[in-house]
Design a protein around this motif. Structure first.
Motif, PDB file in Angstrom:
ATOM      1  N   VAL A 103       0.844  -1.192   0.000  1.00 45.10           N
ATOM      2  CA  VAL A 103       0.000   0.000   0.000  1.00 45.10           C
ATOM      3  C   VAL A 103       0.879   1.242   0.000  1.00 45.10           C
ATOM      4  N   ASP A 104       0.301   2.345  -0.464  1.00 45.03           N
ATOM      5  CA  ASP A 104       1.047   3.613  -0.446  1.00 45.03           C
ATOM      6  C   ASP A 104       0.671   4.484   0.751  1.00 45.03           C
ATOM      7  N   ASP A 105      -0.213   3.986   1.610  1.00 44.65           N
ATOM      8  CA  ASP A 105      -0.586   4.708   2.822  1.00 44.65           C
ATOM      9  C   ASP A 105       0.402   4.334   3.930  1.00 44.65           C
ATOM     10  N   VAL A 106       1.573   4.941   3.881  1.00 46.36           N
ATOM     11  CA  VAL A 106       2.645   4.603   4.815  1.00 46.36           C
ATOM     12  C   VAL A 106       2.251   4.967   6.247  1.00 46.36           C
ATOM     13  N   SER A 107       1.579   6.084   6.416  1.00 41.82           N
ATOM     14  CA  SER A 107       1.197   6.521   7.758  1.00 41.82           C
ATOM     15  C   SER A 107       0.280   5.515   8.437  1.00 41.82           C
ATOM     16  N   LEU A 108      -0.663   4.962   7.688  1.00 43.56           N
ATOM     17  CA  LEU A 108      -1.582   3.976   8.257  1.00 43.56           C
ATOM     18  C   LEU A 108      -0.819   2.769   8.780  1.00 43.56           C
ATOM     19  N   VAL A 109       0.112   2.264   7.990  1.00 43.86           N
ATOM     20  CA  VAL A 109       0.879   1.090   8.402  1.00 43.86           C
ATOM     21  C   VAL A 109       1.782   1.432   9.583  1.00 43.86           C
ATOM     22  N   ALA A 110       2.363   2.630   9.580  1.00 46.52           N
ATOM     23  CA  ALA A 110       3.221   3.037  10.694  1.00 46.52           C
ATOM     24  C   ALA A 110       2.434   3.104  11.997  1.00 46.52           C
ATOM     25  N   VAL A 111       1.206   3.629  11.943  1.00 50.95           N
ATOM     26  CA  VAL A 111       0.373   3.697  13.137  1.00 50.95           C
ATOM     27  C   VAL A 111       0.032   2.294  13.632  1.00 50.95           C
ATOM     28  N   GLU A 121      -4.533  -3.128  20.254  1.00 57.29           N
ATOM     29  CA  GLU A 121      -5.157  -3.653  19.057  1.00 57.29           C
ATOM     30  C   GLU A 121      -5.303  -2.539  18.024  1.00 57.29           C
ATOM     31  N   TYR A 122      -5.186  -2.922  16.779  1.00 55.10           N
ATOM     32  CA  TYR A 122      -5.372  -1.952  15.699  1.00 55.10           C
ATOM     33  C   TYR A 122      -5.822  -2.720  14.465  1.00 55.10           C
ATOM     34  N   GLU A 123      -6.951  -2.349  13.927  1.00 49.75           N
ATOM     35  CA  GLU A 123      -7.462  -3.013  12.734  1.00 49.75           C
ATOM     36  C   GLU A 123      -6.865  -2.348  11.502  1.00 49.75           C
ATOM     37  N   LEU A 124      -5.955  -3.043  10.884  1.00 50.42           N
ATOM     38  CA  LEU A 124      -5.250  -2.499   9.725  1.00 50.42           C
ATOM     39  C   LEU A 124      -6.070  -2.810   8.475  1.00 50.42           C
ATOM     40  N   THR A 125      -6.807  -1.819   8.022  1.00 51.14           N
ATOM     41  CA  THR A 125      -7.677  -1.985   6.866  1.00 51.14           C
ATOM     42  C   THR A 125      -7.490  -0.802   5.927  1.00 51.14           C
ATOM     43  N   PRO A 126      -6.558  -0.880   5.001  1.00 50.91           N
ATOM     44  CA  PRO A 126      -6.335   0.245   4.084  1.00 50.91           C
ATOM     45  C   PRO A 126      -7.476   0.385   3.083  1.00 50.91           C
ATOM     46  N   ALA A 127      -7.635   1.575   2.599  1.00 50.86           N
ATOM     47  CA  ALA A 127      -8.634   1.822   1.556  1.00 50.86           C
ATOM     48  C   ALA A 127      -8.218   1.108   0.278  1.00 50.86           C
ATOM     49  N   PRO A 128      -9.167   0.595  -0.497  1.00 51.42           N
ATOM     50  CA  PRO A 128      -8.809  -0.061  -1.760  1.00 51.42           C
ATOM     51  C   PRO A 128      -7.948   0.815  -2.658  1.00 51.42           C
ATOM     52  N   SER A 129      -8.193   2.128  -2.624  1.00 53.06           N
ATOM     53  CA  SER A 129      -7.416   3.028  -3.486  1.00 53.06           C
ATOM     54  C   SER A 129      -5.955   3.123  -3.064  1.00 53.06           C
ATOM     55  N   ALA A 130      -5.628   2.687  -1.843  1.00 51.15           N
ATOM     56  CA  ALA A 130      -4.249   2.758  -1.363  1.00 51.15           C
ATOM     57  C   ALA A 130      -3.425   1.551  -1.778  1.00 51.15           C
TER      58      ALA A 130
END
Length: 316
Positions: A103-111, A121-130
């Motif tokens: 994915v290109d959403d680096v901030s989401l993965v970093a969080v 707990e953290y639900e890692l669910t990126p947007a399809p567009s990412a």
């Protein structure tokens, strides 16, 4: 990259090559029942992508197993070395097959990674567009698997002649570049432990021995040891010093936060890796010296080298 202690939580909605099980959009859990009900992920949702762990792939932070520098690490996954980097999400589909979602959403993965590291707990669910790519296999070794689905295995892409090559972690059967970089990654994560194991008396003795060699002797860097090893360390440090005049590919010098306003450096080159604190000593690992971590005393010249390298580093 250290192996995660627990399976993670999250789903990814994306497409995979035909002939492999599609990854669905419905929420699922890698550490418990799916949101759709049932006894386990596979029984409830065969389409779910069950997140096991994640990693960053940026100029300042990427798994050492993938390469000496950022372009090499990206090339290992068939990605362009974009400046902003990527997030890598590793998991299994409902059939147990291994997949890596980029994915290109680096901030989401970093969080997500930061939350997991804190035991949250953290639900890692990126947007399809990412989603940039969905790649078969895992480029990193994992010791966990999603419960309720078959054991991790490579997806069957036999019906897809243009399917990408299946990603696999580097072999651990012998010492080599990947093992050397993984060792350096571990020292970076556990700097205080490794530093404590290196006796203060040894460091002082090494520095004194180096001073006796004269200010121009590159041996002034190196703690006592066998001459072949010392020669290899001197050669590695000479290559690191050459980076000051001719900067290497992006990500070959990386800098991260350390205590007391210091920085922790990770520097790689052909056949060697260096880990150092800018206010302290260094450790060197060499392809030519399997499994050995060579301490490098601070001495009179190391501080200037570390300062120069830090100025060139990609920072995280």
């Amino acid at each position: 990259m250290s192996e995660p202690e627990d399976a993670r939580t999250g789903t990814v909605a994306t497409d995979v090559p035909e002939g492999a099980r599609a990854m669905g959009e419905e929420p699922g859990r890698a550490d418990g029942p799916t949101a759709g009900g049932g006894d386990g992920p596979a029984g409830a949702e065969e389409d779910a992508f069950l997140v096991l762990t994640a990693a960053l792939l940026t100029p300042a932070q990427f798994p050492g197993a993938l390469g000496d520098d950022y372009p090499e690490a990206c090339g290992r996954l068939g990605l362009l070395p974009l400046p902003q980097g990527y997030g890598l999400i590793l998991g299994q589909d409902g059939a147990g097959a291994r997949w890596t979602v980029v994915v290109d959403d680096v901030s989401l993965v970093a969080v997500a990674i930061a939350s997991w590291d804190c035991g949250m707990e953290y639900e890692l669910t990126p947007a399809p567009s990412a989603i940039v790519a969905t790649l078969p296999g895992w480029p990193l070794a994992l010791a966990v698997a999603a419960p309720g689905v078959p054991a991790p295995h490579d997806p069957d892409l036999s019906g897809e002649p243009e399917a990408p090559e299946i990603l696999r972690p580097p072999s651990v059967s012998g010492w080599g570049p990947a093992q050397r970089r993984l060792g350096a990654d571990e020292i970076s994560r556990q700097w205080a432990t490794w530093r404590a194991e290196y006796a203060t008396e040894g460091a002082e003795a090494a520095a004194e021995e180096g001073d006796a060699s004269g200010p121009e002797a590159s041996a002034s860097y190196v703690a006592p040891g066998s001459e072949p090893t010392a020669a290899s360390v001197r050669a590695a440090l000479a290559e690191a010093h050459a980076y000051l005049a001719a900067p290497p590919p992006l990500g070959r010098i990386r800098s991260s936060f350390a205590s007391d306003e210091a920085r922790l450096l990770r520097v790689d080159g052909p056949g060697w890796s260096l880990v150092a604190r800018t206010d302290d000593m260094a450790f060197v690992l060499l392809d030519a010296v399997p499994g050995e971590v060579v301490p490098v005393a601070r001495g009179p010249r190391l501080p200037a080298l570390l300062t120069g390298l830090e100025a060139l580093a990609a920072r995280s």
